[in-house]
Design an enzyme around this catalytic site. Structure first.
Site, PDB file in Angstrom:
ATOM      1  N   ALA A  52      -2.032  -7.269  57.537  1.00 47.65           N
ATOM      2  CA  ALA A  52      -0.756  -6.981  58.279  1.00 47.65           C
ATOM      3  C   ALA A  52      -0.940  -5.572  58.987  1.00 47.65           C
ATOM      4  O   ALA A  52      -0.354  -5.428  60.137  1.00 47.65           O
ATOM      5  CB  ALA A  52       0.419  -7.573  57.827  1.00 47.65           C
ATOM      6  N   TYR A  53      -1.562  -4.731  58.201  1.00 48.80           N
ATOM      7  CA  TYR A  53      -1.459  -3.516  58.685  1.00 48.80           C
ATOM      8  C   TYR A  53      -2.050  -3.051  60.126  1.00 48.80           C
ATOM      9  O   TYR A  53      -3.498  -3.235  60.007  1.00 48.80           O
ATOM     10  CB  TYR A  53      -1.882  -2.403  57.523  1.00 48.80           C
ATOM     11  N   GLY A  54      -1.406  -2.565  61.021  1.00 52.87           N
ATOM     12  CA  GLY A  54      -2.211  -2.509  62.294  1.00 52.87           C
ATOM     13  C   GLY A  54      -2.906  -3.868  62.892  1.00 52.87           C
ATOM     14  O   GLY A  54      -3.687  -3.753  63.549  1.00 52.87           O
ATOM     15  N   GLY A  56      -4.593  -5.481  61.308  1.00 51.53           N
ATOM     16  CA  GLY A  56      -5.969  -5.441  60.680  1.00 51.53           C
ATOM     17  C   GLY A  56      -6.647  -4.461  61.090  1.00 51.53           C
ATOM     18  O   GLY A  56      -7.835  -4.202  60.327  1.00 51.53           O
ATOM     19  N   LYS A  80      -3.882  -7.289  50.693  1.00 55.42           N
ATOM     20  CA  LYS A  80      -2.422  -8.317  50.757  1.00 55.42           C
ATOM     21  C   LYS A  80      -2.878  -9.404  51.855  1.00 55.42           C
ATOM     22  O   LYS A  80      -3.560  -9.274  52.762  1.00 55.42           O
ATOM     23  CB  LYS A  80      -1.354  -7.543  51.048  1.00 55.42           C
TER      24      LYS A  80
END
Length: 331
Positions: A52-54, A56, A80
């Site tokens: 989920a960070y950015g 992907g 995650k």
């Protein structure tokens, strides 16, 4: 940097990790390269990210830096799955389909055929046995070496760990990831005791209280801070109230007496707290990261650690008893 064992597993990580939440959004590829280079040069090997960070992008950047900045086999990559932002809405999907979709996407973006630690990002509505069976599948297939959980409360942690130990051959839950700092000690009530009971490693996120314990907000909100960012202002605001401010002032006073910075004092408190494996550093600049890395080889005096316990929420029950000082008469 010293290495710590993750729970009772065979996984070993540096006692501080590098978090990548803002990579690809607030942190450019060039800055990310500088951060990873500095971290690895200091002996760090744990990099924490998420699908989920950015959306992907953080994983894409890590993949681009692998074997350039650091050989893949020298890095412990923790990612995650099960959480995403969909058209501005937070969606938790811990079904087999959702988790494997995220894992396959992570491996593609990272440019690797396995991750060292694969974590369920949040407790979801899918049946727990389905979620955990997917963790087993990831380990059996070689896509993940170890598995863990994130942001589970105490009973959820215990249930997941118990389920995985109930039948031989299941992949044991190796670690938990939680928010933990002098401004966020709720984990001590149930989560950390559960982690100790099941011999889990513990990775605190936001060990500097979402940046507030650095002292940068003592006189206002700096323009270049997360508190002034459109993406993170909501995240910082709860820790700018009166009670957190009093804790920040206590940390600042301790720092003055120890010739350290407030950020270093706050980080040392978390790093060496009982049950902690490795706090995750969310540094946005190389200067911030190097300030944190400079605590290697340092430790808080026991009386200072206990004073910070008291001012931030009370004695830390799991801290070993203080060693009595002998009197001048030998008593």
């Amino acid at each position: 940097m010293k290495i710590r064992q993750v729970g009772t597993s065979g996984l070993q990580v540096s006692r501080m990790g590098l978090g990548t939440l803002p990579w690809g959004r607030d942190i450019s590829r060039h800055r990310a390269r500088e951060l990873l280079t500095a971290f690895c040069a200091a002996g760090g090997n744990l990099v924490d990210t998420a699908a989920a960070y950015g959306a992907g992008d953080a994983e894409v950047i890590i993949g681009e830096l692998l074997d350039d900045v650091v050989p893949r086999e020298e890095l412990v990559i923790a990612t995650k799955a099960g959480f995403r932002i969909d058209r501005g809405r937070r969606v938790v999907d811990t079904s087999r389909r959702g988790l494997l979709r995220d894992l396959e996407g992570s491996l593609d973006r990272l440019g690797t055929d396995y991750v060292d630690l694969w974590q369920v990002h949040a407790w979801g509505t899918a049946p727990l046995e389905e979620t955990l069976d997917t963790l087993d599948h990831a380990v059996r297939s070689g896509m993940a070496r170890y598995v863990g959980i994130c942001n589970f409360v105490g009973w959820q942690t215990a249930q997941a760990a118990t389920w995985q130990r109930a039948v031989p051959g299941r992949a044991h839950v190796t670690s938990t990831q939680i928010e933990y700092s002098l401004l966020a000690r709720r984990a001590e009530i149930e989560i950390l005791p559960a982690a100790r009971a099941f011999s889990l490693g513990c990775f605190p996120w936001s060990p500097l209280g979402r940046g507030v314990l650095s002292g940068k907000y003592r006189t206002g909100t700096p323009r270049d801070s997360r508190g002034a960012s459109d993406n993170f202002a909501w995240f910082v605001q709860p820790y700018l109230e009166s009670r957190p401010r009093s804790i920040v002032e206590a940390v600042a006073r301790a720092a003055e007496g120890l010739d350290l910075t407030p950020a270093q004092v706050a980080l040392l408190w978390v790093r060496d707290a009982p049950s902690v494996t490795a706090p995750l550093l969310g540094a946005r600049t190389v200067q911030q990261l190097e300030e944190c890395l400079a605590v290697e080889g340092k430790a808080l005096p026991d009386e200072i650690a206990r004073a910070l316990d008291d001012v931030s929420g009370g004695p830390l029950a799991s801290r070993p008893p203080a060693t009595p000082r002998s009197g001048g008469d030998g008593s």
